[in-house]
Design a protein around this motif. Structure first.
Motif, PDB file in Angstrom:
ATOM      1  N   TYR A 641       0.832  -1.209   0.000  1.00 30.75           N
ATOM      2  CA  TYR A 641       0.000   0.000   0.000  1.00 30.75           C
ATOM      3  C   TYR A 641       0.866   1.258   0.000  1.00 30.75           C
ATOM      4  N   LEU A 645       0.895   4.223  -2.852  1.00 34.14           N
ATOM      5  CA  LEU A 645       0.659   5.625  -2.504  1.00 34.14           C
ATOM      6  C   LEU A 645       1.799   6.510  -2.986  1.00 34.14           C
ATOM      7  N   TYR A 653      -1.268  12.696  -7.495  1.00 29.29           N
ATOM      8  CA  TYR A 653      -2.499  12.234  -6.848  1.00 29.29           C
ATOM      9  C   TYR A 653      -2.155  11.756  -5.422  1.00 29.29           C
ATOM     10  N   ARG A 655      -2.541  10.987  -1.410  1.00 28.30           N
ATOM     11  CA  ARG A 655      -3.649  10.641  -0.516  1.00 28.30           C
ATOM     12  C   ARG A 655      -3.772  11.692   0.570  1.00 28.30           C
ATOM     13  N   ARG A 656      -5.011  12.068   0.862  1.00 28.33           N
ATOM     14  CA  ARG A 656      -5.269  13.027   1.928  1.00 28.33           C
ATOM     15  C   ARG A 656      -5.213  12.311   3.283  1.00 28.33           C
ATOM     16  N   ASP A 657      -4.886  13.066   4.310  1.00 27.96           N
ATOM     17  CA  ASP A 657      -4.657  12.459   5.621  1.00 27.96           C
ATOM     18  C   ASP A 657      -5.893  11.760   6.178  1.00 27.96           C
ATOM     19  N   GLU A 659      -8.221  10.185   4.457  1.00 24.35           N
ATOM     20  CA  GLU A 659      -8.792   9.195   3.562  1.00 24.35           C
ATOM     21  C   GLU A 659      -8.334   7.784   3.912  1.00 24.35           C
ATOM     22  N   SER A 660      -9.304   6.870   3.868  1.00 23.85           N
ATOM     23  CA  SER A 660      -8.976   5.458   3.953  1.00 23.85           C
ATOM     24  C   SER A 660      -8.582   4.970   2.572  1.00 23.85           C
ATOM     25  N   ALA A 661      -8.210   3.682   2.467  1.00 18.09           N
ATOM     26  CA  ALA A 661      -7.820   3.132   1.167  1.00 18.09           C
ATOM     27  C   ALA A 661      -8.984   3.143   0.181  1.00 18.09           C
ATOM     28  N   PHE A 664      -9.837   6.778  -0.848  1.00 14.12           N
ATOM     29  CA  PHE A 664      -8.858   7.267  -1.813  1.00 14.12           C
ATOM     30  C   PHE A 664      -9.142   6.711  -3.208  1.00 14.12           C
ATOM     31  N   ARG A 667     -12.127   8.523  -4.824  1.00 10.26           N
ATOM     32  CA  ARG A 667     -11.781   9.860  -5.322  1.00 10.26           C
ATOM     33  C   ARG A 667     -10.998   9.765  -6.617  1.00 10.26           C
ATOM     34  N   ALA A 683      -7.858  -1.680  -3.101  1.00  6.69           N
ATOM     35  CA  ALA A 683      -8.298  -1.123  -1.828  1.00  6.69           C
ATOM     36  C   ALA A 683      -9.240  -2.064  -1.104  1.00  6.69           C
TER      37      ALA A 683
END
Length: 738
Positions: A641, A645, A653, A655-657, A659-661, A664, A667, A683
């Motif tokens: 993972y 990322l 792209y 990942r925002r803090d 966000e889960s897998a 993400f 989105r 995911a």
């Protein structure tokens, strides 16, 4: 296994290690040690009540007061402060084992164990202590961690206690790594204290007579037949390291290895003792050395060149007329084990000693007995280190012959008994020496006759010799076989009958060369007896009447002895650089680190900067090691993972803090990102494997294949110029981390 059971096991383990540290150093009697072990096992395996009864608490209180009273009485009446204190601590440990329901009792157990380990650091000079300490520190740290967890779980209630126990079992590896880290930090802190703080010896703590027996052959009275019984003991009693001083290294490595302990002048009833008429020895302090003195004058002189050059042994023997090698000096360091005697063993013709003990300033008192016998009254238990100076070589036969027949008027004590023994011994002495004029000729004649007798340690009973007769008579005329005591005694008796001043010496002969540690190992099996004959101005000269086949020899080299040499060399290094690490060594080490003496001013900035850089480098290394350990210890799915990322972040792209897998992946699909549909499959499988109950190797292999597909599609897609989103997460959304 529950946390409480783990806590109990660790409490018992640390107490056992602490008990071993003290017990192996003979800090308590075997009886008390056995009772402690038996009661500890009984207390640990018996069913433990949820709470101690009031009657049991009162009985234990009375028992504790009684044990304390006995300890105080022993300390003041028998001067056994340390021994009494150790026994009282063992009683407290047993009391805590029987009453260990609460966490505070376990804390007290760990406190008592740490006190015993501290005492062991003082009294245990064997190589086992560093290993016991290395085992004790992580166990103690882990035990304290579990005590804290159990204490907090009990305080928060049974429901939380169940969760704490479940998580503790799942994270047992993390807890042990933390305990080992704490142990390492404690070890480093202890090393710093060891280096910086002044070192004191065992003399700072009063201890009772743990060993009251004397080693056979080194007491004030020796009976024929007893000294030879210790010849089968292969334990090491001394380690001798020669120091080249004027001579070559080859000469220093082949010095005569006769180490005298005690000498006797009076013989009667088959035994040797010291008489008041024997020559008394005196010692004076000269430049830190205890030096022998005769008629108020030292037998050495100060070597100014050696002293100014700061080389060892700043002393030189005084010249003796007619003795060409009288000023050749031998210097060697000796580590003497505790063999139950206060005697100090020195080579033949000793000149002086310099003690290198842990106690500041060395021994306060050195007793010089008769015939240059040295002892340190109340010497500390354990290994004892000193440097000894002696003459390198004895007089030559030509020099001894030139002496002729020196005057014996001042040596009547060493002629004692002439004419008082059987006529057979007197006639034999006359027959052997009546043609000899010079003293050396008489000695050679007696030695030649004794060389025709047999050596044996299996002594046979005398059949024809009367029971009240001198045992030497039975040795010379009946069995004609015996060990070194009989040969030395017979030589002394025959020479005294011929008017030759002679005394018997007990000590050690020979040693095994340890090529690993570069020192001689003298064993108890090297115990030996010989004689010293007086030759006027040349002094006392060593002669050995025992046949060569009866003299101690070196042990042949084999695989077993090679392993034993490695172990003994390791112990010798430990004794020299740890146990005997004293104030002088500390100052030398600190000066090497940049510390200046009071006479010097300023600071050695190069050394200071180097040592200031050490903690910085250690911190950086610790940080890197922690990161590597974290990555290496992460599950396979988490590593995959993180890799994906990183690849998406490289394509703008991130990942925002919050966000889960799966969030993400959704989105990415909404933004039309490359490989978004494959990321959705990754995911879903990742979440099931990471947070589900179980995962199989096939599932992890499938996750790896999907991750490879994501990487392949990202590599095949064109790069996007879209800038990385810096959107701040909403407060209502939780932070989810891989």
């Amino acid at each position: 296994m529950s946390l409480r059971r783990h806590r109990d096991l660790l409490s018992a383990a640390q107490a056992v290690i602490a008990l071993a540290a003290v017990g192996l150093a003979e800090g308590t009697s075997p009886l008390i040690l056995a009772m402690t072990i038996a009661l500890g096992i009984h207390a640990f395996v018996r069913p433990l009540a949820r709470e101690s009864s009031r009657i049991a608490e009162r009985l234990w209180t009375l028992g504790t007061l009684a044990a304390l009273s006995i300890a105080v009485y022993r300390a003041f009446a028998w001067a056994q402060i340390l021994d009494a204190g150790i026994d009282f601590l063992l009683f407290l440990i047993i009391q805590r084992f029987y009453c260990r329901q609460r966490c505070r009792e376990h804390l007290q157990l760990f406190l008592l164990g740490s006190v015993l380990m501290s005492i062991g650091a003082v009294i245990n000079t064997d190589l086992n202590y560093p290993f016991l300490l290395a085992l004790y520190l992580p166990i103690a740290a882990m035990g304290l961690i579990l005590i804290q967890l159990v204490s907090e779980a009990e305080r928060l209630g049974s429901r939380v206690e169940h969760e704490v126990e479940r998580h503790a079992r799942a994270q047992s590896g993390v807890l042990w790594r933390s305990a080992i880290g704490v142990a390492l930090m404690a070890g480093l802190a202890g090393f710093a204290v060891f280096v910086v703080f002044p070192r004191f010896g065992i003399g700072t703590m009063i201890r009772g007579p743990a060993r009251t027996e004397m080693t056979s052959g080194f007491s004030d009275r020796v009976k024929l037949g007893h000294f030879g019984t210790i010849r089968d003991d292969a334990s090491v009693v001394m380690r001798v390291q020669p120091h080249p001083h004027g001579e070559s290294r080859e000469e220093a490595a082949h010095l005569p290895l006769y180490f005298r302990g005690t000498a006797f002048d009076r013989y009667e009833n088959g035994g040797w003792t010291h008489s008041k008429a024997a020559h008394a020895s005196g010692v004076l302090r000269v430049l830190g050395y205890w030096v022998f003195a005769e008629q108020g004058r030292t037998i050495v002189r100060v070597d100014k060149a050696t002293r100014l050059g700061r080389r060892p042994a700043p002393l030189r023997p005084r010249a003796v007329p007619g003795f060409a090698a009288s000023q050749k000096l031998s210097a060697m360091s000796i580590i003497l084990e505790d063999i139950g005697t206060d005697l100090v063993f020195v080579p033949s013709s000793p000149l002086g000693l310099h003690f290198e003990t842990r106690a500041l300033g060395g021994p306060r008192r050195v007793h010089a007995g008769s015939d240059r016998q040295l002892a340190v009254p109340g010497r500390p238990p354990g290994a004892f280190k000193y440097e000894v100076l002696s003459r390198l070589t004895p007089p030559t036969p030509a020099e001894l012959t030139a002496v002729g027949r020196p005057d014996t008027s001042t040596h009547t004590a060493y002629l004692q008994g002439a004419g008082e023994r059987s006529t057979a011994i007197t006639e034999l002495s006359r027959a052997l020496t009546h043609r000899a004029e010079a003293r050396l000729e008489k000695v050679k004649s007696v030695m030649s006759h004794l060389g025709q007798l047999d050596y044996t340690t299996d002594l046979a009973a005398f059949e024809r010799t009367p029971g009240d007769a001198d045992p030497v008579e039975g040795f010379l005329f009946e069995t004609r076989a015996g060990h070194c005591e009989y040969f030395a005694t017979a030589a002394a008796v025959l020479l005294r009958e011929a008017g030759v001043p002679t005394r018997v010496v007990n000590g050690y002969l020979g040693a095994d060369w340890n090529h690993i540690g570069r020192y001689y190992a003298v064993r108890q099996a090297n115990a030996h007896s010989w004689i010293e004959v007086h030759f006027g101005d040349l002094g006392w000269v060593t002669f050995d009447p025992t046949p060569p086949q009866g003299r101690p020899a070196a042990v042949p080299t084999s695989t077993t002895t090679s392993i034993a040499q490695w172990i003994d060399a390791l112990r010798n290094t430990y004794l020299q650089h740890v146990i005997d690490f004293g104030l002088a060594d500390q100052l030398a080490l600190l000066r090497g680190m940049g510390l200046r003496t009071p006479e010097q001013r300023g600071l050695r900035w190069d050394a200071a900067a180097l040592w200031a850089l050490v903690p910085v480098l250690a911190g950086v290394g610790w940080r890197l090691a922690s990161r590597l350990r974290t990555r290496a210890g992460s599950p396979r799915e988490t590593q995959l993972y993180r890799r994906i990322l990183s690849e998406f972040a490289g394509r703008a792209y991130p990942r925002r803090d919050h966000e889960s897998a799966t969030g993400f992946a959704r989105r990415l699909e909404a933004q039309g990102a490359p490989a978004a549909h494959v990321m959705r499959s990754f995911a879903e499988l990742y979440s099931r494997l990471r947070f589900g109950r179980r995962s199989t190797p096939a599932d992890r292999a499938q996750l790896g294949r999907i991750a490879d597909e994501v990487s392949a599609e990202l590599q095949a897609s064109p790069r996007s110029d879209e800038p990385a989103s810096q959107e701040t997460p909403r407060p209502s959304e939780g932070v989810v981390r891989p």
